[in-house]
Design an enzyme around this catalytic site. Sequence first.
Site, mmCIF file in Angstrom:
data_model
loop_
_atom_site.group_PDB
_atom_site.id
_atom_site.type_symbol
_atom_site.label_atom_id
_atom_site.label_comp_id
_atom_site.label_asym_id
_atom_site.label_seq_id
_atom_site.Cartn_x
_atom_site.Cartn_y
_atom_site.Cartn_z
ATOM 1 C CD GLU A 50 -2.803 1.083 2.515
ATOM 2 O OE1 GLU A 50 -3.944 1.567 2.425
ATOM 3 O OE2 GLU A 50 -2.347 0.577 3.562
ATOM 4 C CE LYS A 126 -7.594 0.575 3.516
ATOM 5 N NZ LYS A 126 -6.467 1.320 4.124
ATOM 6 C CB CYS A 166 -4.111 -1.728 4.768
ATOM 7 S SG CYS A 166 -3.150 -1.187 6.202
#
Length: 278
Positions: A50, A126, A166
């Site tokens: 990321e 995301k 994440c």
Amino acid sequence: MSDRPVHTTPFRVAALQMVSTPERERNLDDAERLIAQAAADGAGLVLLPEYFCFMGHKDADKLTVREPYGDGPIQRFLAESARRHGVWVIGGTLPLTVTDPHDCARVLNTTLVFDPSGQNRARYDKIHLFNFEKGAESFDEARTIRPGSEVCTFDAPFGRVGLSVCYDLRFPELYRRMGDCALIVVPSAFTYTTGRAHWEMLLRARAVENQCYVLAAAQGGTHENGRRTWGHSMLIDPWGEILAVRDEGPGVVAGDIDLARIDEVRRSLPAWRHRVLA
């Protein structure tokens, strides 16, 4: 047990660990060096972390390097790297422009997948946005990031790959929505505090409950903006065993995806087949 055919030849994959800076071009140069290293070692799929392309001094700095979907120096870099080295490149995340004119102060935190010909094969925005307050540490991604809404997978030569980023790691329902994956990838920039507490256990849990491989590429070290990230990029097998790991600093973590291992685990403990709730 899956109906997938058992491949006798394992497929090598690699996670790249970085300590990204506020300078886009320097980050791209570092990423290119690591991609070349992974490809030379036989990796056919390479995962970047990321924010591999940029970690600014302030959260809003990422708006200065945002790109429209389909073109821009970061996207061209990813496509050219995939083509040059003949590998699948999963581009960690990069900031893409939000098309809604009423939301121009935020970006999408997006993973793009490029095949060995340099074609964009998948896109994941995301979904879950990190928020954390503890002492001097304060993070609220929703201030500068617009969340995505669509689960995304793509077909690699060895099977289905599920995309996540994440903070998504804390939401197991996302991974169930992906279906039968051979590999789940998790590009990340976990903080040192949350990574030390939860990173490994969450990654191993996702591998065990989905009975597939998990490849996690992390930011790992002290950044020029003062932030410290946890690192510990790793590859985990369907039994939850850590096959390779790098604690801190830039480098490559590599290992093999072996479909026979997935089928072996699912035969001996058929939890995937025993699922009842969707």
